[in-house]
Design a protein around this motif. Structure first.
Motif, mmCIF file in Angstrom:
data_model
loop_
_atom_site.group_PDB
_atom_site.id
_atom_site.type_symbol
_atom_site.label_atom_id
_atom_site.label_comp_id
_atom_site.label_asym_id
_atom_site.label_seq_id
_atom_site.Cartn_x
_atom_site.Cartn_y
_atom_site.Cartn_z
ATOM 1 N N LYS A 1 45.663 35.299 -32.802
ATOM 2 C CA LYS A 1 44.965 35.120 -31.530
ATOM 3 C C LYS A 1 43.610 35.809 -31.544
ATOM 4 C CE LYS A 1 45.630 35.237 -26.532
ATOM 5 N NZ LYS A 1 46.585 35.511 -25.424
ATOM 6 N N GLU A 2 43.578 37.041 -32.047
ATOM 7 C CA GLU A 2 42.319 37.788 -32.092
ATOM 8 C C GLU A 2 41.305 37.088 -32.987
ATOM 9 O OE1 GLU A 2 45.275 38.936 -32.652
ATOM 10 O OE2 GLU A 2 45.682 40.724 -31.441
ATOM 11 N N GLY A 3 41.786 36.612 -34.132
ATOM 12 C CA GLY A 3 40.887 35.962 -35.072
ATOM 13 C C GLY A 3 40.339 34.652 -34.563
ATOM 14 N N LEU A 4 41.182 33.849 -33.921
ATOM 15 C CA LEU A 4 40.737 32.561 -33.406
ATOM 16 C C LEU A 4 39.735 32.743 -32.272
ATOM 17 C CD1 LEU A 4 44.131 30.641 -33.480
ATOM 18 C CD2 LEU A 4 42.181 30.326 -35.011
ATOM 19 N N TYR A 5 39.976 33.723 -31.419
ATOM 20 C CA TYR A 5 39.018 33.962 -30.343
ATOM 21 C C TYR A 5 37.729 34.578 -30.863
ATOM 22 C CZ TYR A 5 41.341 32.447 -26.160
ATOM 23 O OH TYR A 5 41.875 31.657 -25.181
ATOM 24 N N TYR A 6 37.829 35.336 -31.958
ATOM 25 C CA TYR A 6 36.612 35.848 -32.588
ATOM 26 C C TYR A 6 35.752 34.679 -33.055
ATOM 27 C CZ TYR A 6 33.643 37.499 -36.397
ATOM 28 O OH TYR A 6 32.575 37.735 -37.224
ATOM 29 N N GLY A 7 36.398 33.680 -33.641
ATOM 30 C CA GLY A 7 35.669 32.509 -34.110
ATOM 31 C C GLY A 7 34.913 31.828 -32.993
ATOM 32 N N ILE A 8 35.554 31.708 -31.827
ATOM 33 C CA ILE A 8 34.904 31.081 -30.673
ATOM 34 C C ILE A 8 33.752 31.944 -30.174
ATOM 35 C CG2 ILE A 8 35.213 30.510 -28.237
ATOM 36 C CD1 ILE A 8 37.949 29.428 -28.896
ATOM 37 N N THR A 9 34.022 33.232 -30.031
ATOM 38 C CA THR A 9 33.014 34.148 -29.479
ATOM 39 C C THR A 9 31.779 34.250 -30.370
ATOM 40 O OG1 THR A 9 34.748 35.475 -28.427
ATOM 41 C CG2 THR A 9 32.577 36.500 -28.675
ATOM 42 N N GLU A 10 32.014 34.355 -31.685
ATOM 43 C CA GLU A 10 30.912 34.557 -32.625
ATOM 44 C C GLU A 10 30.444 33.261 -33.289
ATOM 45 O OE1 GLU A 10 29.468 37.438 -32.954
ATOM 46 O OE2 GLU A 10 30.881 38.461 -31.622
ATOM 47 N N ASN A 11 31.184 32.160 -33.052
ATOM 48 C CA ASN A 11 30.903 30.879 -33.696
ATOM 49 C C ASN A 11 30.844 31.057 -35.214
ATOM 50 O OD1 ASN A 11 30.445 28.077 -33.640
ATOM 51 N ND2 ASN A 11 28.233 28.354 -33.818
ATOM 52 N N LYS A 12 31.837 31.735 -35.737
ATOM 53 C CA LYS A 12 31.929 32.013 -37.156
ATOM 54 C C LYS A 12 33.356 31.780 -37.632
ATOM 55 C CE LYS A 12 28.427 35.717 -37.266
ATOM 56 N NZ LYS A 12 28.212 37.155 -37.563
ATOM 57 N N VAL A 13 33.516 31.808 -38.935
ATOM 58 C CA VAL A 13 34.853 31.727 -39.512
ATOM 59 C C VAL A 13 35.573 33.059 -39.316
ATOM 60 C CG1 VAL A 13 36.143 31.568 -41.674
ATOM 61 C CG2 VAL A 13 34.294 29.976 -41.222
ATOM 62 N N GLY A 14 36.826 32.980 -38.867
ATOM 63 C CA GLY A 14 37.653 34.165 -38.757
ATOM 64 C C GLY A 14 38.629 34.188 -39.923
ATOM 65 N N ALA A 15 38.964 35.392 -40.414
ATOM 66 C CA ALA A 15 39.881 35.516 -41.551
ATOM 67 C C ALA A 15 41.056 36.396 -41.176
ATOM 68 C CB ALA A 15 39.151 36.106 -42.758
ATOM 69 N N SER A 16 42.233 36.022 -41.655
ATOM 70 C CA SER A 16 43.437 36.803 -41.393
ATOM 71 C C SER A 16 43.576 37.916 -42.423
ATOM 72 C CB SER A 16 44.667 35.898 -41.470
ATOM 73 O OG SER A 16 44.975 35.605 -42.825
ATOM 74 N N PRO A 17 44.488 38.864 -42.180
ATOM 75 C CA PRO A 17 44.840 39.818 -43.231
ATOM 76 C C PRO A 17 45.575 39.070 -44.346
ATOM 77 C CG PRO A 17 45.610 40.546 -41.061
ATOM 78 C CD PRO A 17 45.213 39.124 -40.921
ATOM 79 N N PRO A 18 45.817 39.701 -45.497
ATOM 80 C CA PRO A 18 46.595 39.039 -46.552
ATOM 81 C C PRO A 18 47.979 38.645 -46.042
ATOM 82 C CG PRO A 18 45.496 40.982 -47.412
ATOM 83 C CD PRO A 18 45.302 41.014 -45.929
ATOM 84 N N LEU A 19 48.388 37.417 -46.342
ATOM 85 C CA LEU A 19 49.676 36.895 -45.892
ATOM 86 C C LEU A 19 50.413 36.287 -47.076
ATOM 87 C CD1 LEU A 19 48.337 34.994 -42.755
ATOM 88 C CD2 LEU A 19 49.473 37.218 -42.736
ATOM 89 N N GLN A 20 51.718 36.104 -46.905
ATOM 90 C CA GLN A 20 52.491 35.419 -47.939
ATOM 91 C C GLN A 20 53.074 34.132 -47.366
ATOM 92 O OE1 GLN A 20 56.492 36.690 -49.636
ATOM 93 N NE2 GLN A 20 55.197 37.058 -51.429
ATOM 94 N N TYR A 21 52.849 33.019 -48.072
ATOM 95 C CA TYR A 21 53.342 31.720 -47.651
ATOM 96 C C TYR A 21 54.151 31.113 -48.784
ATOM 97 C CZ TYR A 21 50.432 31.429 -43.459
ATOM 98 O OH TYR A 21 49.876 31.649 -42.223
#
Length: 235
Positions: free
Chosen positions: A169-189
């Motif tokens: 949620k924080e990252g996606l809203y950062y993208g909207i606010t800053e109009n930039k790409v947001g990145a998550s912490p390292p994840l395992q999929y």
């Protein structure tokens, strides 16, 4: 995704750099039971630092290319009133990601929904022939619904709320606010039945929504373009 405090992109970079240093050390034969001289140790440290800096530069350049792919896809949405599933699949397929950008493991479109949109999204999606593997829960909260996914993967359930991704949620809203790409912490999929370590990138879109929702009236953003990045493919 991008947390407001501290900067998750910086945390991501530091984490990956430390991981790379550990890999370099463990595979280099530098760890022995013998005593090494201070001069040798200094040369070793200098070599490690130099290689680490170069790998960080390579990583940054590669991620910048991935960001361009996501922003280009967002531009496609911004220039189209309504993007259908067929149009999305055709556009993404034309990028030939598997050959040109092997680190990108699929591209998805997240639909931004308001707290009262669950029933409308479920109903209109079914009417439009869009099968959501997971129905949108009517929890009276905002969501980022995984709507289109290319290539389709049974392990990636459409209808999933991307806000459930750690830092999502924080990252996606950062993208909207800053109009930039947001990145998550390292994840395992799990990709192709194999555990894969990576991270998620997401770029905001302001048009092309497949469903017009009342909640979009107060916000120009229709959703996000998202992709999982396999870090093992970067180098």
């Amino acid at each position: 995704m991008k947390n407001s405090t501290p900067d998750n992109r910086k945390i991501l970079k530091r984490t990956l750099v430390l991981l790379l240093v550990a890999l370099i050390i463990s595979g280099s034969g530098f760890i022995t039971h013998e005593v090494i001289s201070s001069d040798e140790e200094q040369k070793i440290n200098e070599a490690i630092n130099q290689r680490t800096k170069q790998m960080a530069i390579d990583f940054k350049q590669q991620v910048a290319q991935y960001e361009t792919v996501l922003s280009s896809t967002a531009t496609f949405f911004n220039a189209t009133e309504t993007v259908t599933k067929a149009q999305f699949n055709s556009f993404v397929t034309g990028l030939k990601i598997d050959k040109t950008y092997p680190g990108i493991k699929g591209i998805a479109y997240l639909l931004k929904t308001g707290p009262d949109d669950a029933v409308v999204v479920n109903t209109l999606s079914a009417e439009n022939g869009i099968e959501l593997k997971t129905s949108v829960a009517d929890t009276k909260t905002e969501k980022a619904i995984l709507y289109y996914v290319t290539p389709e993967d049974k392990q990636v359930p459409s209808g999933l709320d991307a806000y459930l991704i750690p830092g999502g949620k924080e990252g996606l809203y950062y993208g909207i606010t800053e109009n930039k790409v947001g990145a998550s912490p390292p994840l395992q999929y799990i990709i192709d039945s194999n555990p894969t370590v990576g991270f998620v990138l997401a770029y905001p879109a302001v048009g092309g929504a497949p469903i017009k929702l009342d909640s979009m009236v107060s916000s120009p953003n229709s959703g996000w373009i998202l992709s999982f990045i396999d870090t093992s493919k970067i180098f």
